[in-house]
Design an enzyme around this catalytic site. Structure first.
Site, PDB file in Angstrom:
ATOM      1  N   THR A   1      16.524  11.644  59.427  1.00 17.76           N
ATOM      2  CA  THR A   1      17.286  12.894  59.535  1.00 17.76           C
ATOM      3  C   THR A   1      18.252  12.943  58.357  1.00 17.76           C
ATOM      4  OG1 THR A   1      19.107  11.936  60.824  1.00 17.76           O
ATOM      5  CG2 THR A   1      17.213  12.751  62.064  1.00 17.76           C
TER       6      THR A   1
ATOM      7  N   ALA B   1      20.043   7.820  60.411  1.00 13.28           N
ATOM      8  CA  ALA B   1      21.147   8.756  60.666  1.00 13.28           C
ATOM      9  C   ALA B   1      22.129   8.626  59.503  1.00 13.28           C
ATOM     10  CB  ALA B   1      21.822   8.420  61.992  1.00 13.28           C
TER      11      ALA B   1
ATOM     12  N   VAL C   1      21.234   3.122  59.218  1.00 10.78           N
ATOM     13  CA  VAL C   1      22.295   3.911  58.597  1.00 10.78           C
ATOM     14  C   VAL C   1      21.827   4.408  57.231  1.00 10.78           C
ATOM     15  CG1 VAL C   1      24.621   3.816  57.642  1.00 10.78           C
ATOM     16  CG2 VAL C   1      24.109   2.655  59.810  1.00 10.78           C
ATOM     17  N   LYS C   2      21.978   5.713  57.043  1.00 10.82           N
ATOM     18  CA  LYS C   2      21.555   6.307  55.766  1.00 10.82           C
ATOM     19  C   LYS C   2      22.799   6.573  54.917  1.00 10.82           C
ATOM     20  CE  LYS C   2      17.993   9.738  54.725  1.00 10.82           C
ATOM     21  NZ  LYS C   2      17.486  11.047  55.175  1.00 10.82           N
ATOM     22  N   LEU C   3      22.747   6.071  53.690  1.00 10.09           N
ATOM     23  CA  LEU C   3      23.899   6.206  52.781  1.00 10.09           C
ATOM     24  C   LEU C   3      23.420   6.840  51.478  1.00 10.09           C
ATOM     25  CD1 LEU C   3      25.319   2.566  53.080  1.00 10.09           C
ATOM     26  CD2 LEU C   3      26.300   4.608  54.135  1.00 10.09           C
TER      27      LEU C   3
END
Ligand code: E4P
Length: 217
Positions: free
Chosen positions: A27, A56, A82-84
């Site tokens: 996402t 996310a 975790v998307k960074l």
């Protein structure tokens, strides 16, 4: 090759997960915004609907705030990744979180140099955006080939997650190159399944079968 769905539409995710072809979900803030719902609720529901990793994305841009958001997102479900963003602060946060054992997907990658940095920062996944590169006249798939070659040279464990996929041929080209994952909108996964000759062939078989008057059961 793993197939991820690039959507926050829970109905689509449930429908396609039922086919057994969905290995995970990605996402981003724009996809969450489209749902008109609270991010925590949406991510929790997606994490229940699929067993695999669910990316996310943080919305903070500064290192300490990124870490705080990352930890909050991680608490939502065991399969949250975790998307960074691929910024200096994002890479620093990636290093910190990876050292804690938290899986990170470094997103918005547009160059081989950026992908090299994501791997060095310990990312579990790097997301090169092939469609957005193609849109501006660059070679999206060329970037995938470059990243795979670089990672291979150094045995980096970071998985190449082909993102911003626009059509079935992007998936096929990524598979020919040996990319680890392709994340695609639901329409692209459906388009991979369908072929007019399959429909025509099936109609012919069924018409001939009907003439026999037989039934298998
Ligand atoms: C990746 O994880 C992103 O969510 C996505 O692939 C972006 O695709 P777009 O260029 O179609 O917005």
């Amino acid at each position: 090759m793993k197939f991820f769905l690039d959507t926050a539409d829970i109905a689509e995710i449930r429908a396609l997960a039922a086919l057994g072809l969905v290995d995970g979900v990605t996402t981003n803030p724009s996809l969450i915004a489209k749902t008109g719902r609270k991010m925590a609720e949406v991510i929790s529901e997606i994490c229940e609907a699929v067993e695999g990793p669910v990316s996310a994305e943080v919305t903070a841009t500064e290192h300490a705030a990124m870490l705080a958001e990352a930890r909050a997102l991680r608490k939502l479900a065991h399969n949250v990744v975790v998307k960074l963003p691929l910024t200096a602060d994002g890479l620093r946060a990636c290093r910190d979180l990876s050292e804690e054992g938290i899986l990170v997907n470094v997103t918005l990658c547009f160059s081989p140099a950026q992908a090299l940095l994501a791997a060095k920062a310990g990312a579990a996944y790097v997301s090169p955006f092939v469609g957005r590169l193609d849109d501006v006249g660059h070679d999206g798939m060329g970037l995938i080939a470059d990243i795979l070659a670089i990672y291979d040279n150094y045995d980096f464990a970071t998985e190449v997650l082909v993102a911003s996929v626009r059509h079935p041929m992007h998936v096929v080209q990524a598979a020919k190159l040996g990319a680890d994952v392709a994340t695609m909108p639901p329409a692209v996964l459906r388009a991979l399944i369908n072929h007019p000759l399959t429909d025509k062939g099936l109609a012919g078989f069924l018409a001939d079968w009907a003439k026999t008057g037989q039934s298998i059961l």
